[in-house]
Design an enzyme around this catalytic site. Structure first.
Site, PDB file in Angstrom:
ATOM      1  N   LYS A   1      35.722  40.918  40.274  1.00 57.65           N
ATOM      2  CA  LYS A   1      36.587  40.621  41.430  1.00 57.65           C
ATOM      3  C   LYS A   1      37.013  39.163  41.371  1.00 57.65           C
ATOM      4  O   LYS A   1      36.224  38.291  41.018  1.00 57.65           O
ATOM      5  CB  LYS A   1      35.839  40.915  42.727  1.00 57.65           C
TER       6      LYS A   1
ATOM      7  N   SER B   1      33.400  45.506  52.117  1.00 57.86           N
ATOM      8  CA  SER B   1      34.427  45.408  51.082  1.00 57.86           C
ATOM      9  C   SER B   1      34.039  45.984  49.716  1.00 57.86           C
ATOM     10  O   SER B   1      34.864  46.002  48.819  1.00 57.86           O
ATOM     11  CB  SER B   1      34.836  43.950  50.897  1.00 57.86           C
TER      12      SER B   1
ATOM     13  N   SER C   1      38.046  44.852  50.581  1.00 59.08           N
ATOM     14  CA  SER C   1      38.907  43.968  49.828  1.00 59.08           C
ATOM     15  C   SER C   1      38.693  44.062  48.314  1.00 59.08           C
ATOM     16  O   SER C   1      39.479  43.517  47.550  1.00 59.08           O
ATOM     17  CB  SER C   1      38.657  42.524  50.276  1.00 59.08           C
TER      18      SER C   1
END
Ligand SMILES: [Zn+2]
Lengths: 475, 494
Positions: free
Chosen positions: B80, B179, B155
């Site tokens: 990420k 997330s 996210s």
């Protein structure tokens, strides 16, 4: 009309830890700009602070020396504001729960002893440094970013600039004694903010508190306080009041000038620092630090009076700095004449330090060499006056006094027959004086001795010269 | 051989048996990326050359000594883009860090590298991890591989979509309020948010420090345990990390749950949750009951305050954490400005997106001295109550089970401007972050060809409990490892 001045201080002292507060970068002063920086102390994305245990220890040490209570559980908070030398957009400090609270320092004023209470001592990180170039650009040096500080906040217990000066000097001595800060104001390792106002004692009307920021010498601090004291009184006398403002000391103009007027209280949006865990201090740790605390100035002064039989004044001067006290004690160990050592230290040595604007730690010779000098005097190898000359050379060249005396041929002339010859010659050249003496003009003796000293460039042993001349005159 | 549909453990076995090289694996995944990335949009940055180079280096090592090989050696991973990677752009999905190349690795990245993992790129995300749909990325919108018209969740949507679309066998995500689990559920993969402090946060660009945690997104539960093994551990660079790294989480992968006590919080099955999703999760719970678990309904009475507590505290912390992005030292700097203040204001105005600005503003408001007690302090108190709710339940139960999301993945753009309604998609996941407890989501069914996630929560450091329940369910159901068919000719973008 009578006015009462009220002064409170906030003092920032940089701690003498080897590394910074939240990372392992060196905390040294004076290195090439931006060389002691890492992602943590530059506040890079993703970097996290880890509290240096030594910082906590040093703060506790300061707290104990200043008679504070130590919190067993405290925490760090964030103080949020924007400034280019502030790398994270917030400063990590202690706000609601400082490590040390409720201490005091006893000071000696002309009105007797007085306790200046200390509200709190807390830990915080220093910010970077902004430098402005000729074009007005801001250049940033982050070597200082993350250097550990303690902030010492007093109650408004001081009532004159003089009291504040005494307090600051005492505080500085204590911090140096316990070796948590070198308190070098010129390097910014001790900085002080002043809160000051005056009260009209008849009407009870108070002037609004003014904050004077970032004083970097005691001299400037005292001057700023004196200036403010006068300014506040003048305004009150005109029926006006001061504004709630922050000022700074302008060295060139010799006055304080406005930095900003505080219309609203700045909102720093403090909240608990979530990247750090609570600081837990157990009683054993505190006990251990307490036991290892060095002797403090007050105790040392008492001991100097007791053990070395010194007058209180001497003891106070000598213990005003740990390095001076150490220099004294080490010298006495060798030369074993405390009052003589004290006289020389307080007289000539402090005098020279003052002239050269130096600290005792910067002196070029060792206590051993100083003891050697005293030995030369005590053994009659040089006179007191020659000793003073030798000391001056020691200050300048840092040479061993024995070598100086030898190289410059300053050894005292104590050879009686040699001195006799010189005395004869002087008496021969000053027959009139000899006659005068015999007629009862005893003052002439001093003149004759002076002539001998002059002829020997001060090296002649004055007692011996005195004795020889007297003998010859009486013949 | 179709390497891209294999799990970490399957690829590991092939490498160990010398049936395939890391280079071959990495090449397969890159050709998959080339095939589907245009449609899915999982990545912000791809590092193909470096990945191939690393793979060849690992292959050389494998040739020399296969015995000391880690489970992750030679296997690709997506990271990420809020986890810093030395020398690789780390943008956090934000304009303000568009060209930021960190000079250091996050601790998890360091650990993965030590284990021989091959980083293929940085995955897309909502800007600074703020959002629940990955529509808030500055750079692109990631699509849900199950339906390219739908969001992948957020996210960590890029990480979830990349695993789901077989662009990587696994990825790292981060969770502040859900997330990892929410996008994992939307994309039909396994996602774990570990106990707060179990995995070092050093190098994770902070959103809300007291909530953030890094965790894996994988194809199955065994992979999840493998990745967890390699990223846990005390880190002296993160003082909130804990020493718990002697545990081998793959040992928790047993299928025996007889006598295990499962709690179903009635607040997590209320009418805000899609009834079809509830039904599917309860079916899964029945499967576990059949295998010997004991089920009972419980109450977590402060659940209704969780979302408000989360948004208050997380936004407050975020407003402070994001203050460092001022254009002074790195990242974007506004071009024309007069003076420092304007430099900072312009940089932040131009650099941050709407959602980030919204949270900075409400966080600043919550922390302001005149509102601190009313909001921040009160939220801290409620946080304690929520933690106590969980402690009470875990005194009697081993795990808590609930749906992971209240709805199925929704259409792109559907909630973009209705941010309150988007915040609600975290309603089932935030509590675990508030309490710092571990939680995993696994696929438990499909409705209209869209995945449904089941969430299993455990007590603090109870990762073994939730992994064993997840593993047991996975082995006794047939929903895992269904691969989405990424349709051709779909309308790309909105
Ligand atoms: Zn550093």
């Amino acid at each position: 009309m009578a006015y009462k001045t009220v002064i409170g201080l906030e003092i920032h002292a940089e701690l003498l830890t080897k590394t910074k507060i939240f990372c392992s970068c060196l905390a040294e002063f004076g290195k090439e700009v931006n060389t002691h920086c890492c992602p943590v102390c530059l506040g890079f994305p993703g970097a996290l602070p880890v509290l240096n245990k030594k910082v906590v220890e040093y703060c506790i040490r300061a707290g104990l020396a200043l008679k504070c209570e130590i919190s067993n559980k405290s925490r760090m908070d964030r103080k949020n504001y924007f400034y280019p030398d502030l790398v994270k957009g917030y400063q990590i400090t202690q706000y609601s729960n400082p490590l040390c609270k409720n201490g005091y320092i006893k000071i000696n004023t002309k009105d007797g002893d007085k306790k200046i209470r200390i509200k709190r001592i807390h830990i915080e990180e220093d910010t970077g440094k902004s430098v402005y170039d000729e074009k007005g650009n801001i250049l940033l040096d982050y070597n200082r970013s993350g250097v550990p500080l303690i902030e010492i906040v007093t109650y408004p217990d001081m009532n004159s600039p003089e009291e504040a000066r005494i307090f600051l000097e005492k505080l500085k001595a204590i911090l140096q004694y316990i070796e948590v800060s070198d308190c070098k104001m010129e390097e910014g390792s001790l900085r002080c903010d002043i809160n000051i106002n005056v009260i009209d004692e008849e009407t009870g009307i108070k002037s609004t508190i003014t904050e004077v920021k970032n004083l970097n010498s005691f001299k400037a601090a005292v001057k700023a306080m004196e200036f403010e004291e006068k300014r506040h009184i003048e305004l009150l006398e005109q029926g006006k009041n001061t504004l709630k403002e922050t000022r700074r000391w302008d060295e060139n103009r010799n006055e304080t000038v406005v930095m900003r007027v505080k219309e609203t209280v700045e909102d720093y949006r403090y909240f608990p620092e979530p990247d750090l865990v609570y600081i837990e201090v157990d009683e054993n740790w505190i006990k251990n630090i307490k036991e290892n605390l060095p002797e403090l100035p007050e105790d040392k002064k008492e001991r100097f009076i007791r053990d070395y039989n010194l007058p209180e004044y001497d003891a106070k001067v000598l213990t005003s700095s740990k390095k001076l006290a150490d220099f004294f004690e080490e010298t006495v160990k060798i030369s074993n004449n405390p009052k003589q050592v004290s006289n020389w230290l307080m007289g000539d040595i402090l005098g020279w330090l003052n002239v050269k604007n130096m600290d005792i730690s910067e002196i070029k010779f060792t206590y051993k060499e100083f003891a050697d000098l005293l030995e030369l005097i005590n053994e009659g190898k040089i006179s007191n006056n020659i000793g003073k000359k030798v000391l001056k050379i020691m200050f300048e060249e840092g040479k061993n006094p024995k070598i100086i005396v030898k190289e410059k041929g300053l050894l005292q002339m104590s050879n009686a027959s040699e001195l006799e010859r010189i005395v004869d010659k002087i008496m021969e050249e000053n027959k009139q004086s000899v006659e005068d003496y015999k007629k009862g003009k005893e003052k002439v003796l001093g003149f004759l001795i002076g002539q001998v000293m002059k002829a020997t460039k001060g090296k002649a042993n004055p007692q011996l010269v005195n004795k020889i001349i007297l003998e010859k005159l009486r013949q | 051989m179709d390497l891209i549909n294999l799990t970490i453990h399957e690829l590991r076995d092939l490498i160990r048996n010398r049936e395939v090289s890391s280079e071959e694996i990495v090449k397969s995944f890159f050709s998959r990326i080339e095939e589907v990335e245009d449609k899915v949009g999982s990545f912000i940055t791809l590092t193909k050359e470096k990945a191939l180079e690393d793979a060849r280096r690992i292959d050389k090592k494998i040739k020399e000594d296969i015995t000391s090989l880690s489970d992750l050696a030679g296997i690709p991973v997506g990271i990420k883009d809020n986890i810093v990677t030395e020398g690789i752009k780390t943008t956090c999905g934000s304009r303000i860090l568009e060209n930021f190349i960190p000079p250091y690795d996050a601790t998890v990245v360091k650990k993965l590298k030590l284990n021989g993992a091959i980083i293929v790129g940085k995955t897309n995300m909502d800007e600074f991890a703020m959002g629940s749909s990955t529509e808030n990325s500055t750079f692109k919108i990631t699509k849900n591989p199950w339906d390219l018209n739908r969001v992948p969740g957020g996210s960590s949507g890029g990480s979830a979509a990349a695993v789901s679309a077989s662009e990587v066998p696994y990825a790292l995500g981060s969770s502040t309020g859900g997330s990892i689990r929410q996008p994992a559920a939307f994309c039909g993969v396994v996602g774990l948010k570990p106990t707060y402090g179990l995995v070092s946060r050093y190098g994770l660009v902070a959103f809300a420090s007291s909530f953030d945690q890094i965790g894996p997104l994988t194809k199955d539960v065994e992979d999840c345990a493998i990745v967890l093994n390699s990223i846990v551990g005390f880190d002296k660079k993160d003082s909130t990390s804990v020493d718990n790294d002697s545990i081998d989480y793959t040992k928790a992968l047993i299928k025996d749950i007889r006598g295990l006590k499962i709690a179903l919080p009635k607040e997590y099955f209320d009418n805000r949750i899609d009834s079809k999703i509830k039904e599917k999760v309860l079916d899964a719970v029945k499967t576990l009951e059949k295998l010997g678990a004991k089920i009972d309904y419980v109450s977590l009475p402060h659940t209704e305050y969780a979302l408000a507590t989360y948004y208050t505290l997380a936004s407050s912390e975020a407003s402070s954490n994001l203050a460092k992005f001022d254009g002074v030292r790195y990242g974007k700097r506004a071009k024309n400005y007069n003076g420092v203040e304007e430099l900072i204001v312009k940089t932040r105005t131009e650099g941050f997106g709407d959602e980030v600005k919204r949270r900075i503003m409400i966080g600043t408001y919550f922390l302001s001295s005149s509102h601190y007690s009313e909001y921040y302090k009160k939220a801290q108190k409620v946080r304690t109550l929520i933690i106590r709710d969980f402690e009470k339940v875990f005194n009697e139960f081993d795990v808590i089970i609930s749906p992971t999301t209240p709805t199925l993945p929704y259409k792109i753009g559907e909630k973009k401007e209705k941010f309150i309604s988007m915040y609600l998609s975290d309603i089932l996941t935030v509590s675990a972050n508030i309490a710092g407890i571990p939680a995993i989501t696994i696929p438990c069914s499909y409705i209209d060809d869209l995945p449904v996630g089941m969430q299993i929560l455990g007590k603090a450091f109870g990762e073994e409990d939730i992994l064993s329940v997840a593993y047991t369910y996975e082995k006794n159901s047939n929903f895992q490892r269904r691969a989405p068919k990424i349709k051709e000719g779909i309308k790309n973008g909105i």
